[in-house]
Design an enzyme around this catalytic site. Structure first.
Site, PDB file in Angstrom:
ATOM      1  N   VAL A   9      -8.915 -14.127  54.594  1.00 12.58           N
ATOM      2  CA  VAL A   9      -9.353 -14.637  53.303  1.00 12.58           C
ATOM      3  C   VAL A   9     -10.304 -13.623  52.689  1.00 12.58           C
ATOM      4  O   VAL A   9     -11.013 -12.909  53.397  1.00 12.58           O
ATOM      5  CB  VAL A   9     -10.016 -16.031  53.404  1.00 12.58           C
ATOM      6  CG1 VAL A   9      -8.995 -17.083  53.791  1.00 12.58           C
ATOM      7  CG2 VAL A   9     -11.182 -16.039  54.377  1.00 12.58           C
ATOM      8  N   SER A  10     -10.299 -13.562  51.367  1.00 14.19           N
ATOM      9  CA  SER A  10     -11.042 -12.520  50.667  1.00 14.19           C
ATOM     10  C   SER A  10     -12.498 -12.857  50.391  1.00 14.19           C
ATOM     11  O   SER A  10     -13.317 -11.965  50.283  1.00 14.19           O
ATOM     12  CB  SER A  10     -10.351 -12.204  49.334  1.00 14.19           C
ATOM     13  OG  SER A  10      -9.038 -11.791  49.574  1.00 14.19           O
ATOM     14  N   THR A  11     -12.805 -14.128  50.232  1.00 11.48           N
ATOM     15  CA  THR A  11     -14.184 -14.489  49.877  1.00 11.48           C
ATOM     16  C   THR A  11     -14.750 -15.481  50.878  1.00 11.48           C
ATOM     17  O   THR A  11     -14.009 -16.161  51.586  1.00 11.48           O
ATOM     18  CB  THR A  11     -14.254 -15.121  48.467  1.00 11.48           C
ATOM     19  OG1 THR A  11     -13.633 -16.404  48.507  1.00 11.48           O
ATOM     20  CG2 THR A  11     -13.586 -14.238  47.422  1.00 11.48           C
ATOM     21  N   GLN A  14     -13.608 -19.165  50.670  1.00 11.30           N
ATOM     22  CA  GLN A  14     -12.313 -19.567  51.195  1.00 11.30           C
ATOM     23  C   GLN A  14     -12.409 -19.768  52.705  1.00 11.30           C
ATOM     24  O   GLN A  14     -13.312 -19.261  53.351  1.00 11.30           O
ATOM     25  CB  GLN A  14     -11.270 -18.487  50.901  1.00 11.30           C
ATOM     26  CG  GLN A  14     -11.057 -18.236  49.424  1.00 11.30           C
ATOM     27  CD  GLN A  14     -10.185 -17.011  49.194  1.00 11.30           C
ATOM     28  OE1 GLN A  14     -10.262 -16.038  49.920  1.00 11.30           O
ATOM     29  NE2 GLN A  14      -9.351 -17.081  48.168  1.00 11.30           N
ATOM     30  N   GLY A  38     -13.940 -13.260  54.375  1.00 13.59           N
ATOM     31  CA  GLY A  38     -15.000 -12.893  53.457  1.00 13.59           C
ATOM     32  C   GLY A  38     -14.952 -11.491  52.888  1.00 13.59           C
ATOM     33  O   GLY A  38     -15.865 -11.083  52.195  1.00 13.59           O
TER      34      GLY A  38
END
Length: 182
Positions: A9-11, A14, A38
């Site tokens: 996940v990118s952030t 999420q 992250g």
């Protein structure tokens, strides 16, 4: 033989929970979950990510690697295609949850190999194109905000003013100096 879910996940907002839920709903019995959370990882290849290195260490011939889609492995065409090919050379089977694609090195039929490799290339190119399009949309939004307002403030801070005040107070208490004094 083990089945490992690799999730990314990118952030920090999420979570990987939905990727695991999708994999289990698709019928996979997951033995282990390896996740990078992250960080976008657009420019960092899988083998250089903290959990990507762990993933390569864990996987053995006969294991199954499950990913939601190939973009979880990366957003760079060369990285994604080389990663999948390396996993197949090691005897690992790669499954995608979203479209049920299976990539393995077991086939010896040249037509099946060509079709498999074409699909890997197409899916990797699509992942990179999507990442580039997202960056372009973000850039356009930033440019629009800069034109519309006198000062572009950037993204929202990941902390509140109260949290900043606590950190500054703690720093002052331990060091006896003001961190913002010049």
């Amino acid at each position: 033989m083990q089945t490992i879910l690799y999730a990314r996940v990118s952030t920090t907002d999420q979570t990987i929970a939905h990727q695991q839920k999708q994999a289990e709903a698709a019928g996979f019995k997951i033995d282990a979950v390896v996740a990078d959370e992250g960080v976008s990882w657009v420019s960092t290849i899988l083998a250089k990510r903290p959990q990507g290195r762990r993933l390569f260490d864990m996987l053995r011939a006969g294991d199954v690697l499950v990913v939601r889609w190939v973009d979880r492995l990366g957003r760079n065409y060369a990285d994604v295609t080389e990663t999948i090919r390396e996993l197949m050379r090691r005897g690992v089977i790669v499954w995608t949850v979203i479209n049920g694609m299976t990539f393995d090195g077991a086939t010896i039929d040249p037509i099946q190999i060509a079709v498999r490799d074409a699909l890997i290339g197409f899916m990797a190119a699509t992942a990179q194109a999507q990442a580039e399009a997202t960056k372009e949309v973000q850039r356009a939004g930033i440019d629009h905000a800069k034109e519309r307002y006198d000062a572009y403030l950037g993204r929202k801070p990941s902390y509140s003013a109260a949290q900043l005040a606590d950190v500054v107070a703690g720093f002052q208490a331990t060091s006896g100096t003001d961190p913002f004094a010049s």
